[in-house]
Write a protein that holds these residues in place. Structure first.
Motif, mmCIF file in Angstrom:
data_model
loop_
_atom_site.group_PDB
_atom_site.id
_atom_site.type_symbol
_atom_site.label_atom_id
_atom_site.label_comp_id
_atom_site.label_asym_id
_atom_site.label_seq_id
_atom_site.Cartn_x
_atom_site.Cartn_y
_atom_site.Cartn_z
ATOM 1 N N GLN A 1 0.423 -1.920 -3.429
ATOM 2 C CA GLN A 1 1.665 -1.602 -2.713
ATOM 3 C C GLN A 1 1.472 -0.425 -1.762
ATOM 4 N N ILE A 2 0.700 0.559 -2.188
ATOM 5 C CA ILE A 2 0.414 1.712 -1.324
ATOM 6 C C ILE A 2 -0.422 1.283 -0.125
ATOM 7 N N ALA A 3 -1.398 0.415 -0.366
ATOM 8 C CA ALA A 3 -2.232 -0.080 0.733
ATOM 9 C C ALA A 3 -1.407 -0.888 1.727
ATOM 10 N N ALA B 1 -0.887 -0.161 5.785
ATOM 11 C CA ALA B 1 -1.152 -1.168 6.824
ATOM 12 C C ALA B 1 0.074 -1.395 7.696
ATOM 13 N N ALA B 2 1.257 -1.363 7.079
ATOM 14 C CA ALA B 2 2.490 -1.634 7.828
ATOM 15 C C ALA B 2 2.964 -0.425 8.630
ATOM 16 N N ILE C 1 6.428 7.575 -6.296
ATOM 17 C CA ILE C 1 7.677 7.065 -6.865
ATOM 18 C C ILE C 1 8.366 6.103 -5.895
ATOM 19 N N THR C 2 8.398 6.463 -4.620
ATOM 20 C CA THR C 2 9.064 5.638 -3.613
ATOM 21 C C THR C 2 8.156 5.371 -2.421
ATOM 22 N N ALA C 3 8.493 4.335 -1.686
ATOM 23 C CA ALA C 3 7.738 4.038 -0.466
ATOM 24 C C ALA C 3 7.858 5.182 0.533
#
Length: 212
Positions: free
Chosen positions: A202-204, A208-209, A118-120
């Protein structure tokens, strides 16, 4: 101040925080921190997380022997299994928090991941959340189920029971547990509504970040 004294005070402080936030009630839940020698301090059996006393915390050896303080939580074996499989874990929180327990009682198409992205912050702090089948409280058969999941995950959800969450520090474990509970609340609030989850790209990008 010794390591044991410092961690003992931190356990009591964070236990009170979780209690005041409504994530623990009565004598439910337990919290632990691992010392440098591999032993760990854990809240005593039948204790309230909002009323912990550093002098009464239980100390347990890496092989599960009780060597100090009051008798440990009857669920200390969950912490032991998680510590054994996750060498970098320094704190563990087990809660019966309302929204996470509610999610643990639902039927899930994919029990290997029962909270969507749902969220980062959920992705960063929890990632995939597997559901462990139901065992009665205190059943030592649960040990192997938790151990197997802990090899790949630092957080698990016990069916009809609640989450067990590890962290790189005690503070990290507490913050992870809070993020899990709030994500479970969002999951229930969004039930039946068209919802946009984070996609694979977005999950990938998050991985990475913010590598774990």
């Amino acid at each position: 101040m010794s390591e044991e004294a410092r961690l003992g005070e931190a356990i009591c402080r964070f236990g009170d925080l979780l209690y005041r936030r409504g994530y623990a009630h009565g004598s439910t839940g337990n919290i632990s921190a691992r010392l440098d020698d591999g032993s760990f301090l854990i809240s005593p059996t039948n204790s309230c997380l909002g009323l912990l006393d550093p002098a009464r915390l239980a100390r347990v050896t890496p092989d599960g022997r009780h060597i100090g303080g009051d008798p440990p939580s009857k669920e200390a074996f969950l912490h032991l299994a998680m510590y054994e499989e996750r060498a970098g874990a320094r704190g563990i929180v087990h809660l019966h928090s309302t929204h996470a327990v509610a999610v643990s009682c639902l039927r899930h198409d994919d029990p290997t991941d029962v909270l969507p992205p749902i969220t980062a912050y959920h992705v960063m702090r929890i990632g995939r959340l597997p559901l462990i089948p139901y065992y009665r409280p205190g059943d030592r058969s649960l040990t192997e189920a938790v151990r197997a999941a802990a090899r790949r995950h630092h957080a698990v959800l016990l069916a009809n029971h609640g989450p067990v969450v590890a962290g790189k520090s005690l503070e990290d474990a507490v913050f992870n547990a809070e993020e899990l509970e709030e994500t479970a609340k969002l999951r229930l609030l969004l039930e039946g509504r068209p919802t946009r989850f984070l996609d694979a790209a977005q999950i990938a990008a998050l991985a990475a970040a913010f590598p774990s």
